[in-house]
Write an enzyme that holds these catalytic residues in place. Sequence first.
Site, PDB file in Angstrom:
ATOM      1  N   ASP A  24     131.712 -12.915  82.024  1.00 58.78           N
ATOM      2  CA  ASP A  24     130.572 -12.682  81.166  1.00 58.78           C
ATOM      3  C   ASP A  24     131.097 -12.655  79.731  1.00 58.78           C
ATOM      4  O   ASP A  24     132.314 -12.541  79.511  1.00 58.78           O
ATOM      5  CB  ASP A  24     129.926 -11.346  81.544  1.00 58.78           C
ATOM      6  CG  ASP A  24     128.807 -10.954  80.612  1.00 58.78           C
ATOM      7  OD1 ASP A  24     127.915 -11.780  80.377  1.00 58.78           O
ATOM      8  OD2 ASP A  24     128.836  -9.819  80.112  1.00 58.78           O
ATOM      9  N   ASP A  26     129.208 -11.063  76.324  1.00 59.13           N
ATOM     10  CA  ASP A  26     128.922  -9.836  75.593  1.00 59.13           C
ATOM     11  C   ASP A  26     129.202  -8.607  76.456  1.00 59.13           C
ATOM     12  O   ASP A  26     128.652  -8.470  77.548  1.00 59.13           O
ATOM     13  CB  ASP A  26     127.465  -9.829  75.134  1.00 59.13           C
ATOM     14  CG  ASP A  26     127.192 -10.943  74.137  1.00 59.13           C
ATOM     15  OD1 ASP A  26     127.936 -11.035  73.155  1.00 59.13           O
ATOM     16  OD2 ASP A  26     126.247 -11.723  74.349  1.00 59.13           O
TER      17      ASP A  26
END
Length: 229
Positions: A24, A26
């Site tokens: 991922d 953020d």
Amino acid sequence: MRSPPSCLRRVEGMKIHADALLFDNDGTLVSSLESVTRCWTRWVQEYGITAEAFGSIALHGRTAVEIAADLLPADVVPEAVARIELLEVEDVPNGGVQLLPGTREFLDVLPADRWAVVTSATRRLAEARLEAVGIRPKTLVTAEDVTRGKPDPEPYLLAARELGVEPSRCVVFEDAPAGLAAGRAAGMTTVALATTHRSHELDADLVVKDLSALSALVTDHAVEISVRG
């Protein structure tokens, strides 16, 4: 017994072997929390959304389309999504993104064809944030690339296909429950980073504070991930 500060949950042997690593963005590789707060606060005000309504829906790890659809009439959603994307992209040069601890060191040892970034952000926003901190993944899966976002497994399964790796040989790195759920549903090993959520809120095979708690050893056959110390 108290766990070591860097490793909040143990896996057998303290090592994970994989053919591909899926990150991922953020909250995992970078932090954009201050920017997100600034931009979404302005967005909520512009569209007349109450604090109560905004606070009642899940935000982290979801696409802007899903969030907007929960809050606004369907005919307003496309315009609203374009607006929040613009606000966030324009905020990137204003200190809108910072590398999280350990990100640079961890990624630098990985061959380009062994890892991907899988994000709920739009491609324009994801590329702006990654470019700002000098991260240039060869494989990037964004909100536009899938029909169902996290917690659906589609984003991670797509990344595995693009890398040519079986899902069971992938490791997902996530900070949000929705992303971890997507990784589990895809049949992948999950590593949670306690950067935006408390460790007890994260259901994963391994939970650590951030990537600085891990090291990676690349061999001809796999990537070996170990907990430091």
